[in-house]
Design a protein around this motif. Structure first.
Motif, PDB file in Angstrom:
ATOM      1  N   ASP A   1      56.596 -58.752 -63.790  1.00  0.00           N
ATOM      2  CA  ASP A   1      57.547 -59.496 -64.820  1.00  0.00           C
ATOM      3  C   ASP A   1      57.269 -60.944 -64.312  1.00  0.00           C
ATOM      4  O   ASP A   1      56.852 -61.854 -65.159  1.00  0.00           O
ATOM      5  CB  ASP A   1      58.895 -59.047 -64.893  1.00  0.00           C
ATOM      6  CG  ASP A   1      59.677 -58.680 -63.404  1.00  0.00           C
ATOM      7  OD1 ASP A   1      58.669 -58.653 -62.426  1.00  0.00           O
ATOM      8  OD2 ASP A   1      60.863 -58.428 -63.495  1.00  0.00           O
TER       9      ASP A   1
ATOM     10  N   LEU B   1      51.718 -66.545 -64.935  1.00  0.00           N
ATOM     11  CA  LEU B   1      50.300 -66.860 -65.687  1.00  0.00           C
ATOM     12  C   LEU B   1      50.515 -68.166 -66.427  1.00  0.00           C
ATOM     13  O   LEU B   1      49.539 -68.924 -66.801  1.00  0.00           O
ATOM     14  CB  LEU B   1      49.796 -65.760 -66.108  1.00  0.00           C
ATOM     15  CG  LEU B   1      49.207 -64.726 -65.202  1.00  0.00           C
ATOM     16  CD1 LEU B   1      48.752 -63.569 -65.996  1.00  0.00           C
ATOM     17  CD2 LEU B   1      47.914 -65.202 -64.920  1.00  0.00           C
ATOM     18  N   ILE B   2      51.776 -68.272 -66.972  1.00  0.00           N
ATOM     19  CA  ILE B   2      51.883 -69.235 -68.149  1.00  0.00           C
ATOM     20  C   ILE B   2      52.232 -70.741 -67.304  1.00  0.00           C
ATOM     21  O   ILE B   2      51.783 -71.654 -67.872  1.00  0.00           O
ATOM     22  CB  ILE B   2      52.976 -68.862 -68.942  1.00  0.00           C
ATOM     23  CG1 ILE B   2      52.776 -67.519 -69.674  1.00  0.00           C
ATOM     24  CG2 ILE B   2      53.289 -69.958 -69.982  1.00  0.00           C
ATOM     25  CD1 ILE B   2      51.671 -67.668 -70.644  1.00  0.00           C
TER      26      ILE B   2
ATOM     27  N   SER C   1      53.634 -62.168 -64.921  1.00  0.00           N
ATOM     28  CA  SER C   1      53.296 -62.519 -66.618  1.00  0.00           C
ATOM     29  C   SER C   1      54.053 -64.065 -66.726  1.00  0.00           C
ATOM     30  O   SER C   1      53.509 -64.673 -67.720  1.00  0.00           O
ATOM     31  CB  SER C   1      54.369 -61.629 -67.462  1.00  0.00           C
ATOM     32  OG  SER C   1      55.410 -61.655 -67.500  1.00  0.00           O
TER      33      SER C   1
ATOM     34  N   ILE D   1      47.942 -55.284 -69.792  1.00  0.00           N
ATOM     35  CA  ILE D   1      48.756 -56.354 -70.532  1.00  0.00           C
ATOM     36  C   ILE D   1      48.394 -57.643 -69.773  1.00  0.00           C
ATOM     37  O   ILE D   1      48.310 -58.604 -70.769  1.00  0.00           O
ATOM     38  CB  ILE D   1      50.183 -56.077 -70.097  1.00  0.00           C
ATOM     39  CG1 ILE D   1      50.482 -54.566 -70.950  1.00  0.00           C
ATOM     40  CG2 ILE D   1      51.056 -57.098 -70.680  1.00  0.00           C
ATOM     41  CD1 ILE D   1      51.946 -53.918 -70.409  1.00  0.00           C
ATOM     42  N   LEU D   2      48.334 -57.772 -68.534  1.00  0.00           N
ATOM     43  CA  LEU D   2      48.231 -59.220 -67.924  1.00  0.00           C
ATOM     44  C   LEU D   2      46.753 -59.770 -68.280  1.00  0.00           C
ATOM     45  O   LEU D   2      46.551 -60.966 -68.405  1.00  0.00           O
ATOM     46  CB  LEU D   2      48.364 -59.211 -66.457  1.00  0.00           C
ATOM     47  CG  LEU D   2      49.712 -58.969 -65.814  1.00  0.00           C
ATOM     48  CD1 LEU D   2      49.820 -58.762 -64.398  1.00  0.00           C
ATOM     49  CD2 LEU D   2      50.922 -59.917 -66.491  1.00  0.00           C
ATOM     50  N   SER D   3      45.562 -58.860 -68.508  1.00  0.00           N
ATOM     51  CA  SER D   3      44.299 -59.470 -68.781  1.00  0.00           C
ATOM     52  C   SER D   3      44.268 -59.840 -70.427  1.00  0.00           C
ATOM     53  O   SER D   3      43.761 -60.978 -70.386  1.00  0.00           O
ATOM     54  CB  SER D   3      43.185 -58.118 -68.500  1.00  0.00           C
ATOM     55  OG  SER D   3      43.597 -57.325 -69.351  1.00  0.00           O
ATOM     56  N   ASP D   4      45.245 -59.347 -71.018  1.00  0.00           N
ATOM     57  CA  ASP D   4      45.149 -59.966 -72.619  1.00  0.00           C
ATOM     58  C   ASP D   4      45.916 -61.171 -72.438  1.00  0.00           C
ATOM     59  O   ASP D   4      45.424 -62.220 -73.182  1.00  0.00           O
ATOM     60  CB  ASP D   4      45.759 -58.971 -73.346  1.00  0.00           C
ATOM     61  CG  ASP D   4      44.728 -57.928 -74.095  1.00  0.00           C
ATOM     62  OD1 ASP D   4      43.472 -58.073 -73.695  1.00  0.00           O
ATOM     63  OD2 ASP D   4      44.997 -57.615 -75.010  1.00  0.00           O
ATOM     64  N   GLU D   5      46.904 -61.425 -71.678  1.00  0.00           N
ATOM     65  CA  GLU D   5      47.676 -62.541 -71.545  1.00  0.00           C
ATOM     66  C   GLU D   5      46.908 -63.586 -70.823  1.00  0.00           C
ATOM     67  O   GLU D   5      46.788 -64.656 -71.465  1.00  0.00           O
ATOM     68  CB  GLU D   5      49.007 -62.267 -70.834  1.00  0.00           C
ATOM     69  CG  GLU D   5      49.777 -63.513 -70.563  1.00  0.00           C
ATOM     70  CD  GLU D   5      50.982 -63.544 -69.448  1.00  0.00           C
ATOM     71  OE1 GLU D   5      51.089 -62.557 -68.908  1.00  0.00           O
ATOM     72  OE2 GLU D   5      51.467 -64.581 -69.508  1.00  0.00           O
ATOM     73  N   ALA D   6      46.100 -63.285 -69.901  1.00  0.00           N
ATOM     74  CA  ALA D   6      45.280 -64.310 -69.208  1.00  0.00           C
ATOM     75  C   ALA D   6      44.396 -64.929 -69.975  1.00  0.00           C
ATOM     76  O   ALA D   6      43.940 -66.117 -70.023  1.00  0.00           O
ATOM     77  CB  ALA D   6      44.700 -63.929 -68.022  1.00  0.00           C
ATOM     78  N   SER D   7      43.530 -63.935 -70.994  1.00  0.00           N
ATOM     79  CA  SER D   7      42.728 -64.113 -71.775  1.00  0.00           C
ATOM     80  C   SER D   7      42.924 -65.302 -72.842  1.00  0.00           C
ATOM     81  O   SER D   7      42.269 -66.102 -73.393  1.00  0.00           O
ATOM     82  CB  SER D   7      41.842 -63.125 -72.489  1.00  0.00           C
ATOM     83  OG  SER D   7      43.013 -62.396 -73.431  1.00  0.00           O
ATOM     84  N   GLN D   8      44.314 -65.272 -73.199  1.00  0.00           N
ATOM     85  CA  GLN D   8      44.789 -65.987 -74.311  1.00  0.00           C
ATOM     86  C   GLN D   8      44.699 -67.686 -73.926  1.00  0.00           C
ATOM     87  O   GLN D   8      44.550 -68.426 -74.525  1.00  0.00           O
ATOM     88  CB  GLN D   8      46.100 -65.490 -74.970  1.00  0.00           C
ATOM     89  CG  GLN D   8      46.088 -64.289 -75.688  1.00  0.00           C
ATOM     90  CD  GLN D   8      44.971 -64.660 -76.778  1.00  0.00           C
ATOM     91  OE1 GLN D   8      45.088 -65.501 -77.730  1.00  0.00           O
ATOM     92  NE2 GLN D   8      43.950 -63.744 -76.771  1.00  0.00           N
TER      93      GLN D   8
END
Ligand code: NAD
Length: 357
Positions: free
Chosen positions: A224, A230-231, A227, A249-256
């Protein structure tokens, strides 16, 4: 001179278009550095369903297994959308990962200097750049654990068991440490050991493996918190290692953080040097056959293959540098287009990259 045999599963939609450009780039690298790349094209996904009635024919598996590495374009499309789950084109991906024993998924999230405006964060959050590699365990955890339904005193319930063995954690952790060694020597382990028993085993195994990598700085975050961080401070991450569901979940978040799906490569690795390399995006049926696709994700997947399967660091960097130069010169495909830039088609973007190699 080195010879490499590459199985090519171009797939459906924009898959064949972007793969053609990837092969052009690899051939130029071969000429420049004196390597010979031999390709064998095989069917996987929707085109294999049309030809053989199944998304992943045994012949495709055999050719991929016998190769030095596998390049994959994308699979799927509207034509096959109504087929039942186990007959769908995407089965080819899971089937190949399983057949080739690929347990580590590498998803780089790199924010190119020239595309900083495409990052959804405020500029001050990314002023030191973003260059993160998420190493996700791919074949364990609750996606593959025991699952089922049962009656409870609250009515019907469903469960998916999260389970990891020491061996599974050891091998993904070693992969991540080895990658960190070749980058900035900083590994962040992400788990939830304050709550989950499987995470406690995960954490203690990571700490054990870390004894073999004293040169790599290791820290830990609960998922948690990871996540959020990363932002808040994406520039401070180098390599992240984590389990299947957290990594999904985290790889999609990072990719954004990087702006466009057309820019993102990925790799799936196993114990040996054989890997499968593919763009993160799908087959984009809405733009297929129109010379509109961004080939960069696939071309960067080719660079990852050179680096991780063939050990050709300089050759891989040559491709990455050529992509950066083309972006810095203001060339864009439609998906990353912004005001004042020069818009190119798929083929022309690859030609611009070729010209820089
Ligand atoms: P998608 O990634 O194919 O497309 C999403 C959006 O991004 C579309 O508007 C598309 O035009 C755009 N886009 C994607 N790649 C692009 C590129 N290289 N250049 C420019 N624009 C790009 O996802 P989707 O629309 O959800 O799925 C389409 C099909 O692909 C489905 O059948 C899906 O199951 C399949 N799929 C396959 C993979 C894979 O092969 N690894 C991954 C995801 C989806």
């Amino acid at each position: 001179m080195s010879n490499f045999n590459i199985a090519v599963v171009a797939g459906d939609g924009i898959g064949p278009e972007v793969m053609e450009q990837n092969i052009n780039v690899l051939n130029k690298i071969g000429q420049k550095f004196g390597h010979s790349f031999k390709y064998e094209s095989v069917l996987g996904g929707g085109c294999a369903i049309d030809a053989y009635g199944e998304p992943l024919p045994q012949h495709t598996i055999d050719v991929c297994k016998a190769s030095d590495s596998v390049l994959l374009g994308a699979v799927g499309g509207w034509k096959w959308d109504t087929l039942p789950g186990d007959k769908r084109p995407e089965r080819a991906l899971l089937g190949l990962r399983g057949a080739l024993g690929l347990f580590a998924n590498l998803r780089p999230a790199t924010l190119h200097e020239a595309l900083k405006d495409a990052c959804p964060l405020k500029p001050e959050f990314v002023e030191n750049g973003v260059d993160i590699m998420v190493v996700r365990e791919l074949t364990g955890g609750m996606y593959f654990g025991e699952k089922g339904r049962k009656q409870t005193d609250m009515g019907e319930a469903a469960y998916d068991v999260e389970q990891y063995s020491v061996k599974e954690v050891e091998r993904i952790t070693r992969t991540a440490f080895e990658i960190a060694r070749k980058r900035k020597k900083h590994l962040t382990n992400v788990d939830k050991q304050n709550v989950l028993e499987s995470s406690r085993l995960w954490r203690s195994t990571v700490l054990e493996v870390a004894k073999d990598y004293p040169d790599v700085e290791l820290d830990h975050l609960y998922v948690d918190n990871a996540s959020m961080q990363l932002i808040m401070r994406p520039s401070t991450f180098d390599v992240i290692v984590t389990g299947n569901i957290f990594g999904d979940i985290l790889s999609d978040e990072a990719s954004q953080l990087t702006g466009s799906i057309g820019m993102l490569p990925s790799a799936s690795l196993g114990e040996g040097s054989l890997g499968m390399y593919e763009p993160v995006h799908g087959s984009a049926p809405d733009i297929a056959g129109k010379n509109l696709a961004n080939p960069i994700a696939t071309i960067l997947s080719g660079a990852m293959m050179l680096k991780y399967s063939f050990g050709l660091q300089e050759e891989a960097k040559t491709i990455e540098d050529a992509v950066a130069k083309v972006l810095n010169a203001g060339y864009r495909t439609g998906d990353i287009m912004s005001e004042g830039m020069k818009k190119l088609g798929c083929k022309e973007m690859a030609e611009a990259i070729l010209a820089e190699i």
